[in-house]
Design a protein around this motif. Structure first.
Motif, PDB file in Angstrom:
ATOM      1  N   SER A 251      -5.930  12.351  30.796  1.00 38.67           N
ATOM      2  CA  SER A 251      -6.332  13.870  31.028  1.00 38.67           C
ATOM      3  C   SER A 251      -7.345  14.529  29.934  1.00 38.67           C
ATOM      4  O   SER A 251      -8.197  15.281  30.215  1.00 38.67           O
ATOM      5  CB  SER A 251      -5.199  14.672  31.579  1.00 38.67           C
ATOM      6  N   ALA A 252      -6.673  14.411  28.571  1.00 39.94           N
ATOM      7  CA  ALA A 252      -7.141  15.087  27.613  1.00 39.94           C
ATOM      8  C   ALA A 252      -8.862  14.454  27.526  1.00 39.94           C
ATOM      9  O   ALA A 252      -9.638  15.123  27.171  1.00 39.94           O
ATOM     10  CB  ALA A 252      -6.453  14.701  26.310  1.00 39.94           C
TER      11      ALA A 252
ATOM     12  N   LEU B 165     -10.633  13.255  30.133  1.00 39.09           N
ATOM     13  CA  LEU B 165     -11.335  13.917  31.015  1.00 39.09           C
ATOM     14  C   LEU B 165     -11.711  15.281  31.048  1.00 39.09           C
ATOM     15  O   LEU B 165     -12.585  15.539  31.244  1.00 39.09           O
ATOM     16  CB  LEU B 165     -10.563  13.671  32.540  1.00 39.09           C
ATOM     17  N   ALA B 166     -10.538  15.995  30.346  1.00 34.19           N
ATOM     18  CA  ALA B 166     -10.859  17.318  30.275  1.00 34.19           C
ATOM     19  C   ALA B 166     -11.924  17.809  29.033  1.00 34.19           C
ATOM     20  O   ALA B 166     -12.126  18.924  28.751  1.00 34.19           O
ATOM     21  CB  ALA B 166      -9.482  17.963  29.866  1.00 34.19           C
ATOM     22  N   GLY B 167     -12.318  16.456  28.200  1.00 33.98           N
ATOM     23  CA  GLY B 167     -13.035  16.821  27.040  1.00 33.98           C
ATOM     24  C   GLY B 167     -12.348  17.333  25.752  1.00 33.98           C
ATOM     25  O   GLY B 167     -12.988  17.847  25.006  1.00 33.98           O
ATOM     26  N   GLU B 168     -11.075  17.158  25.821  1.00 36.36           N
ATOM     27  CA  GLU B 168     -10.275  17.715  24.709  1.00 36.36           C
ATOM     28  C   GLU B 168     -10.149  16.859  23.676  1.00 36.36           C
ATOM     29  O   GLU B 168     -10.263  17.238  22.339  1.00 36.36           O
ATOM     30  CB  GLU B 168      -8.995  18.069  25.206  1.00 36.36           C
TER      31      GLU B 168
END
Lengths: 315, 462
Positions: B179-180, B182-185
């Motif tokens: 998720s991180a 994909l979220a660009g984090e």
């Protein structure tokens, strides 16, 4: 009040003793040798000599009662021992981690109580309308969803899809939002239901009707006569729910990479790291007892009829 | 990337000079002399010399054994019977050993000879502040289990990294890592077991994300308990190997992120791997062997595996595949999903017939694999109750360990690989390729065979 506090704290001692003893016995009863697990952390394998030496160093060659007694003796002096896995003092580990857990726990407790009571009141005042029915259904669902599931759902929605909130990490900013929400939603939902039920109950009672008959405004009736009398069961539910928040935090913290006690305790459990587990149980127990003590004290503020008894229970 | 070892490993797992420029051993093999690279400085400007090496080694000896997050620091593993480390001149160090150790440059490679600035050593074995070392990056900030912040060491003697700062974050949950990304984090997800093959497969179709995989030195094995029925019968062990479709396993369950098992020694080692150690796939022959051993009987086998390992490997799916492939042979496998600590316990008590064993080959020395896995006194056979014992094999292993001629040493290890197909104490299932993924914000992300991301080759885009 001071006597009352002292008595309550004293009464908490046997509870804490029992808690830590159960944690020790359960961890020891579970399969697995802590010394071996510590040395094997990276897939390396110690020789029998190394293993024996390490067991001795950790005191694992002693029987369980001796180990528990030693740990207890240390704990009383404020020394929680050293982690089997990292060999760092447990006190230092707790000190380093407890802050993050407290922040998350408090924020979840605040959010759930404010949201729970506010929405519960709204539903009670608008009872048997569409809002009320929809709200009750929603809270029923939300109260049943485990926090870790909610955490993953929140990450996918607000992190991946909408990109509104950071997915992981620690900080007193937006990063606090998702873990708080994941922990607060469940308790908030059950508080809503309780608040609504209690308020409806109170609204039907004589003293409320009397108050209305006296010509008091709706707001004053709602506040002084309904909410305040309904507040006691709400406060005690909140105290109990704090335990759920602490328990949920263990998993939720590790999902959001929130550096509290959660990840430490998960590693400790799978590594049978007794001193760390013991330290966590002790601290979590103290927190839980502390919060419930605050709840008991709040009874006095909420209802002047209640006096503190020294027997350990209010009323 | 921060510290450097005396001896490094190249991507074929062969020892290469790092902080040591060259090395040689005495005629009897008990004294190793290391020539240090001249002109090396720590990132704080202090010189790296023989005194530094001696102090570092003394610290390792003092700390041993000590569990660390990544490997158990036990100098007896890396240095054999080390008696003394001596400074000869500012750029020469000698290691004096109690017995010949021809493979020492391998065994002391990488983290077994990491060198730090000794002024930073704290009394408790840790560091005061940030560790200072000689690598292309320096550590500037660190929060336990949260992140490490690295900054380029502009005084590094070699090629300088392209990026100025790198932040390595710890995200313990596998789904949260994806998720991180994909979220660009985060810009990249890497390291050992950071991505499951199935996750890598999903990320492949995401726009703006590149998925890659490089071979690493970890092999996943299937170990047999040779000390009790049914696998005390070598015919059944061979039958299992013949019946296991390793290509299919890698294709279907690992989505190609592995090389099907070629030998007990990983084929990524050009120096030691021999194709003579490759088992064949022949289900008909497997059935023939099994019916010769069992007749019409059906035997039971217990296969415990770890559920926590499922975070990085599809253990359950592989165990189920094996279960289905052994059924036609008359071997009825019972799967037991256990938590890690419980699995260790079951293993050490010998309450198993089949089990997984994954092993990194972090130093590229074949003795490490054979002494641990195959020797009757080694970890797997003795302590973890594998129970395999072949005096010829034991003899070859101890000969090979002290053989100083490289060619003869290879011949011995080739013979051992060949014998392992015949005796089948352990089957190599697959040699891992660790998948990683990164955003289009950067290029040049790779992973070394010893599974570190290559931070010095990363370039930022735009």
């Amino acid at each position: 009040v001071i006597w009352y506090l002292a008595a309550r704290l004293l009464a908490a001692v046997p509870t804490l003793l029992a808690l830590t003893l159960v944690a020790f016995v359960l961890t020891t009863a579970a399969r697995g040798d802590p010394a071996l697990l510590a040395l094997q952390q990276a897939g390396d394998d110690p020789s029998p000599q190394t293993l024996a030496a390490y067991r001795q160093k950790l005191g694992l060659d002693q029987p369980l009662p001796v180990r528990y007694a030693r740990w207890l003796a240390g704990a009383v002096r404020g020394d929680l021992g050293r982690s089997y896995l990292s060999q760092r003092p447990v006190g230092a580990i707790v000190q380093e981690r407890i802050g993050a857990t407290l922040i998350l726990g408090t924020s979840a407790l605040l959010v759930s109580s404010v949201a729970g009571v506010a929405l519960g009141t709204v539903f009670a005042l608008r009872h048997d309308t569409v809002i009320d029915h929809a709200g009750r259904l929603a809270t029923l669902v939300l109260a049943s969803v485990p926090s870790f599931w909610l955490a993953i759902g929140l990450i996918v929605l607000f992190g991946e899809k909408l990109r509104m909130l950071p997915v992981a990490g620690y900080g007193l900013d937006l990063r606090l939002v998702m873990p708080t929400a994941a922990l607060a939603v469940g308790p908030a939902a059950s508080l809503m239901r309780l608040t609504r039920a209690r308020m409806l109950e109170q609204m039907a009672q004589d003293h409320v009707r009397t108050a209305r008959a006296k010509g008091l405004g709706e707001a004053a009736v709602g506040w002084r006569h309904i909410l305040r009398t309904a507040a006691i069961p709400i406060a005690s539910l909140l105290g109990l729910r704090f335990g759920h928040i602490l328990a949920g935090a263990v998993i939720v913290e590790s999902i959001f990479a929130w550096p509290g006690m959660g990840t430490v305790v998960l590693t400790a459990i799978s590594g049978r790291d007794l001193p760390v587990i013991g330290g966590y149980v002790l601290v979590a127990g103290l927190l839980f007892i502390g919060v419930n003590l605050l709840v008991d004290l709040s009874y006095v503020a909420l209802d002047p009829r209640i006096r503190l008894g020294v027997r350990g229970t209010a009323r | 990337m921060v510290w450097e070892p005396l001896v490094g490993l190249d991507d074929a797992l062969a020892p290469v000079p790092a902080l040591a420029e060259s090395w040689q051993f005495s005629a009897d093999g008990t004294v190793w002399t290391f020539k240090l690279r001249p002109g090396v400085r720590f990132s704080d400007g202090t010189p790296f010399d023989a005194d530094v090496v001696v102090t570092n080694l003394e610290r390792y000896v003092r700390l041993s054994p000590r569990p660390a997050a990544f490997f158990t620091l036990d100098v007896s593993g890396g240095y054999g019977k080390l008696i003394e480390v001596k400074k000869v001149d500012p750029l020469t160090v000698t290691f004096h050993l109690g017995e010949p150790a021809p493979a020492m440059p391998s065994t002391m490679s990488n983290f077994f000879s990491a060198m730090f600035q000794p002024a930073g050593f704290a009394d408790d074995g840790g560091f005061k502040g940030m560790p200072v070392a000689t690598g292309p990056f320096k550590m500037v900030d660190w929060q336990r289990e949260q992140y490490v912040a690295l900054e380029r060491n502009d005084d590094y003697r070699g090629p300088k990294p392209h990026v100025r700062r790198v932040r390595l974050r710890t995200i313990p949950d596998g789904n949260a890592r994806v998720s991180a990304l994909l979220a660009g984090e985060v810009d990249a997800v890497g390291e050992l077991g950071a991505l499951l093959p199935a996750q890598a497969q999903q990320l492949k179709n995401q726009p703006g994300i590149t998925v890659g995989a490089d071979p690493i030195s970890i092999t996943q094995y299937l170990a047999f308990n040779c000390s009790k029925p049914p696998f005390d019968d070598v015919r059944l062990r061979r039958a299992v190997a013949l019946a296991t479709d390793l290509n299919g396993l890698v294709r279907d369950l690992l989505f190609g992120y592995a090389t099907p098992g070629k030998s007990l020694l990983s084929p990524f080692s050009k120096q030691w791997f021999s194709p003579k150690g490759t088992p064949s796939y022949d289900p008909a022959e497997a059935r023939r062997l099994a019916s010769e051993a069992l007749g019409a009987r059906t035997v039971a086998a217990v296969f415990p595996f770890s559920i926590s390992a499922g975070q990085s490997r599809p253990s359950k799916a592989i165990a189920e595949l094996l279960q289905s492939q052994l059924r036609p042979l008359g071997i009825e496998v019972t799967l037991q999903a256990l938590e890690n600590a419980a699995l260790t316990d079951v293993t050490n008590r010998g309450e198993w017939n089949l089990r997984f064993q994954q092993q990194g080959w972090a130093n590229g020395d074949p003795d490490f694999i054979f002494a641990n896995f195959v020797a009757s006194t080694g970890r797997d056979q003795a302590r973890q109750r594998g129970g395999y014992r072949n005096p010829l094999v034991d003899d070859l292993i101890s000969q090979a360990k002290s053989e100083r001629d490289e060619k003869r040493r290879f011949a011995l290890y080739e013979r051992l690989q060949e014998l392992s197909v015949q005796d089948m104490p352990t089957l190599a299932l697959y040699h891992e390729h660790a998948p990683y993924a990164y955003r289009d914000t950067l290029t040049g992300f790779r992973q070394r065979v010893t599974y570190q991301p290559t931070l010095d080759t990363i370039k930022l885009v735009k």
